[in-house]
Design an enzyme around this catalytic site. Structure first.
Site, mmCIF file in Angstrom:
data_model
loop_
_atom_site.group_PDB
_atom_site.id
_atom_site.type_symbol
_atom_site.label_atom_id
_atom_site.label_comp_id
_atom_site.label_asym_id
_atom_site.label_seq_id
_atom_site.Cartn_x
_atom_site.Cartn_y
_atom_site.Cartn_z
ATOM 1 N N ILE A 1 34.176 -38.687 20.931
ATOM 2 C CA ILE A 1 35.471 -38.052 20.666
ATOM 3 C C ILE A 1 36.064 -38.602 19.368
ATOM 4 O O ILE A 1 36.575 -37.850 18.533
ATOM 5 C CB ILE A 1 36.445 -38.263 21.856
ATOM 6 C CG1 ILE A 1 35.853 -37.656 23.143
ATOM 7 C CG2 ILE A 1 37.811 -37.636 21.553
ATOM 8 C CD1 ILE A 1 36.682 -37.882 24.399
ATOM 9 N N ILE B 1 18.593 -32.555 38.664
ATOM 10 C CA ILE B 1 19.956 -32.418 39.199
ATOM 11 C C ILE B 1 20.084 -33.426 40.347
ATOM 12 O O ILE B 1 19.239 -33.461 41.244
ATOM 13 C CB ILE B 1 20.214 -30.980 39.714
ATOM 14 C CG1 ILE B 1 20.281 -30.004 38.527
ATOM 15 C CG2 ILE B 1 21.500 -30.915 40.538
ATOM 16 C CD1 ILE B 1 20.528 -28.549 38.902
ATOM 17 N N PHE B 2 21.123 -34.252 40.276
ATOM 18 C CA PHE B 2 21.366 -35.200 41.361
ATOM 19 C C PHE B 2 22.196 -34.486 42.423
ATOM 20 O O PHE B 2 23.302 -34.033 42.148
ATOM 21 C CB PHE B 2 22.081 -36.452 40.844
ATOM 22 C CG PHE B 2 21.226 -37.232 39.876
ATOM 23 C CD1 PHE B 2 20.316 -38.170 40.333
ATOM 24 C CD2 PHE B 2 21.300 -36.991 38.509
ATOM 25 C CE1 PHE B 2 19.504 -38.877 39.453
ATOM 26 C CE2 PHE B 2 20.493 -37.685 37.616
ATOM 27 C CZ PHE B 2 19.595 -38.629 38.084
ATOM 28 N N TYR C 1 36.221 -48.786 36.465
ATOM 29 C CA TYR C 1 36.563 -48.040 35.238
ATOM 30 C C TYR C 1 37.916 -47.357 35.390
ATOM 31 O O TYR C 1 38.806 -47.498 34.543
ATOM 32 C CB TYR C 1 35.460 -47.005 34.949
ATOM 33 C CG TYR C 1 35.825 -45.986 33.890
ATOM 34 C CD1 TYR C 1 35.967 -46.352 32.551
ATOM 35 C CD2 TYR C 1 36.023 -44.642 34.227
ATOM 36 C CE1 TYR C 1 36.304 -45.409 31.581
ATOM 37 C CE2 TYR C 1 36.356 -43.696 33.267
ATOM 38 C CZ TYR C 1 36.499 -44.087 31.946
ATOM 39 O OH TYR C 1 36.836 -43.151 30.991
ATOM 40 N N ASN D 1 36.077 -33.527 31.725
ATOM 41 C CA ASN D 1 34.739 -33.813 31.189
ATOM 42 C C ASN D 1 34.628 -33.192 29.804
ATOM 43 O O ASN D 1 34.439 -31.979 29.681
ATOM 44 C CB ASN D 1 33.657 -33.237 32.103
ATOM 45 C CG ASN D 1 33.716 -33.864 33.476
ATOM 46 O OD1 ASN D 1 34.641 -33.609 34.255
ATOM 47 N ND2 ASN D 1 32.770 -34.712 33.764
HETATM 48 N N1 LIG Z 1 33.974 -38.133 27.087
HETATM 49 C C1 LIG Z 1 34.658 -37.867 28.175
HETATM 50 O O1 LIG Z 1 34.389 -36.888 28.892
HETATM 51 C C2 LIG Z 1 35.845 -38.726 28.563
HETATM 52 C C3 LIG Z 1 36.513 -38.428 29.767
HETATM 53 C C4 LIG Z 1 37.610 -39.211 30.132
HETATM 54 C C5 LIG Z 1 38.008 -40.258 29.323
HETATM 55 N N2 LIG Z 1 37.347 -40.550 28.163
HETATM 56 C C6 LIG Z 1 37.816 -41.672 27.351
HETATM 57 O O2 LIG Z 1 37.902 -41.234 25.997
HETATM 58 C C7 LIG Z 1 37.595 -42.315 25.112
HETATM 59 C C8 LIG Z 1 36.491 -41.897 24.149
HETATM 60 O O3 LIG Z 1 35.337 -41.531 24.917
HETATM 61 P P1 LIG Z 1 33.966 -41.067 24.260
HETATM 62 O O4 LIG Z 1 33.351 -40.085 25.171
HETATM 63 O O5 LIG Z 1 34.160 -40.747 22.838
HETATM 64 O O6 LIG Z 1 33.121 -42.412 24.408
HETATM 65 P P2 LIG Z 1 32.069 -43.098 23.413
HETATM 66 O O7 LIG Z 1 31.352 -44.123 24.221
HETATM 67 O O8 LIG Z 1 31.278 -42.055 22.707
HETATM 68 O O9 LIG Z 1 33.031 -43.813 22.371
HETATM 69 C C9 LIG Z 1 33.672 -45.024 22.653
HETATM 70 C C10 LIG Z 1 33.530 -45.891 21.419
HETATM 71 O O10 LIG Z 1 34.211 -47.147 21.649
HETATM 72 C C11 LIG Z 1 33.428 -48.166 21.061
HETATM 73 N N3 LIG Z 1 33.746 -49.431 21.733
HETATM 74 C C12 LIG Z 1 33.430 -49.801 22.998
HETATM 75 N N4 LIG Z 1 33.858 -51.046 23.238
HETATM 76 C C13 LIG Z 1 34.478 -51.472 22.103
HETATM 77 C C14 LIG Z 1 35.117 -52.670 21.719
HETATM 78 N N5 LIG Z 1 35.211 -53.709 22.572
HETATM 79 N N6 LIG Z 1 35.634 -52.771 20.474
HETATM 80 C C15 LIG Z 1 35.528 -51.736 19.595
HETATM 81 N N7 LIG Z 1 34.916 -50.575 19.896
HETATM 82 C C16 LIG Z 1 34.390 -50.447 21.133
HETATM 83 C C17 LIG Z 1 31.989 -47.747 21.263
HETATM 84 O O11 LIG Z 1 31.097 -48.358 20.336
HETATM 85 C C18 LIG Z 1 32.086 -46.230 21.079
HETATM 86 O O12 LIG Z 1 31.807 -45.852 19.751
HETATM 87 C C19 LIG Z 1 37.248 -43.500 26.012
HETATM 88 O O13 LIG Z 1 38.386 -44.304 26.154
HETATM 89 C C20 LIG Z 1 36.876 -42.856 27.334
HETATM 90 O O14 LIG Z 1 37.112 -43.739 28.403
HETATM 91 C C21 LIG Z 1 36.265 -39.808 27.777
#
Ligand SMILES: NC(=O)c1ccc[n+]([C@@H]2O[C@H](COP(=O)([O-])OP(=O)(O)OC[C@H]3O[C@@H](n4cnc5c(N)ncnc54)[C@H](O)[C@@H]3O)[C@@H](O)[C@H]2O)c1
Length: 332
Positions: free
Chosen positions: A17, A202-203, A142, A171
């Site tokens: 994201i 598929i789970f 989480y 999602n």
């Molecule tokens: N993708 C989804 O469907 C979804 C759904 C709900 C919530 N989220 C939340 O959205 C946010 C972005 O999600 P995403 O899908 O892009 O995940 P992603 O794993 O692709 O990106 C997260 C990034 O954070 C970095 N990161 C992790 N720990 C770190 C740290 N200690 N210091 C610095 N950087 C760190 C990782 O290297 C990664 O690049 C997250 O907070 C996630 O929990 C995502």
């Protein structure tokens, strides 16, 4: 000459994201500072215009990057549910203390607004679908870490007068969705397996339903968060308003690829919700609506994965990171 746009800081900028958001911000003319420790992110995904810093969100040295920043988007997190279940201490350390470190740096620097990622995982124990933002039923480590972030944000609002916006993504899917995980997100997994001749899996029986929202729609809301007064101190579900069964996603993927392969049905993952669906009335009320329909979003993801395969990037799927347990096929 136009007025220079303001400075925005994005944590997790090398992730799915975050990198898509950085692209959009750069296109819109913002000055972007990016932070990521590259634990899961990919440096090549960060646009060249971003002032990138490889750093951990828990580092006290981060504070200096916040000077002159107008808006912070805090997206970095440890976010693989199964991995968080195995490592509760590290989950709390990164997702709670790391987030407080970001909030604190923003407070000290006088940042105008902080937009931060919560998750619809906060609803994983819910009985109401579609789920409104008033629900609060986290179960896993989480989800509990995200719930704690929510409470800290509230306290920063109340006691420090900060303007906070919490986002509960459903999602999210789209280009750069992390297919390199040991078990990639469900859409990417289907596409990769179907395109590379591996058996799709598929789970469970495929009846679980998920609310999928395209990353471009999520970015529309992110952009709105920079200026809209209606979002301040709110928390918002970002979903599509409908959910689809995993079987439906599989069938549509096959249809778009012009193929028909029977998937392998594996034992169900215990503890996963049967369905999620966000009530998006609140996000709609501030002038946002999802624009990308599932079919065109899925087509775009297929094109992205085709390009990745052609570039030779997919061969290493599942080998670039520490393997996690099998239950990461569908994440919330
Ligand atoms: N993708 C989804 O469907 C979804 C759904 C709900 C919530 N989220 C939340 O959205 C946010 C972005 O999600 P995403 O899908 O892009 O995940 P992603 O794993 O692709 O990106 C997260 C990034 O954070 C970095 N990161 C992790 N720990 C770190 C740290 N200690 N210091 C610095 N950087 C760190 C990782 O290297 C990664 O690049 C997250 O907070 C996630 O929990 C995502």
């Amino acid at each position: 000459m136009g007025v220079a746009k303001r400075k925005v800081l994005v944590t997790g900028v090398a992730g799915f994201i975050g990198s898509n958001l950085a692209d959009r911000l750069v296109r819109e003319g913002y000055q972007v500072t990016g932070v990521d420790d590259l634990s899961a992110g990919i440096l090549e995904q960060v646009p060249g215009e971003v002032d990138f810093h490889k750093a951990d969100i828990r580092s006290p040295k981060l504070a200096e990057l916040f000077e002159g920043v107008d808006v912070v988007f805090h997206l970095a997190a440890k976010n693989c549910v199964s991995d968080c279940q195995l490592r509760p201490y590290e989950t709390a350390d990164v997702n709670i203390l790391g987030t407080v470190n970001i909030f604190e740096a923003a407070r000290t620097a006088g940042v105008r607004r902080v937009v931060y990622a919560e998750s619809s995982a906060i609803y994983e124990g819910t009985k109401s679908l579609p789920t409104p933002e008033t629900d609060f039923t986290p179960q896993t480590f989480y989800a509990i870490s995200k719930a704690a972030d929510h409470l800290f944000a509230k306290a920063y609002q109340s006691f420090c007068g900060m303007k906070m916006v919490g986002l509960r993504y459903l999602n999210v899917y789209g280009p750069r969705q992390d297919y390199r995980r040991a078990v990639p997100p469900v859409m990417s997994a289907f596409i990769i397996n179907l395109l590379t001749g591996r058996e799709p899996r598929i789970f469970g029986d495929g009846a679980k339903r998920r609310d999928f929202i395209h990353v471009d729609d999520v970015n529309d809301f992110h952009l709105l968060c920079i200026e809209s007064e209606g979002v301040v101190n709110g928390v918002f579900n970002l979903g599509s308003g409908v959910n689809h069964s995993i079987q439906e996603i599989y069938d549509l993927t096959c249809e778009l690829l012009g193929t028909k392969v029977a998937p392998q049905y594996l034992p169900d993952v215990p503890g996963e919700a049967l369905a999620n669906l966000g009530d998006i009335t609140r996000a709609r009320s501030v002038g946002w609506k999802p624009r990308v329909n599932l079919e065109s979003g899925l087509r775009g993801l297929i094109e992205y994965i085709r390009t990745e395969i052609a570039a030779g990037n997919v061969a290493g799927a599942g080998t670039l990171q520490k393997p996690v347990t099998e239950d990461d096929s569908v994440r919330v």
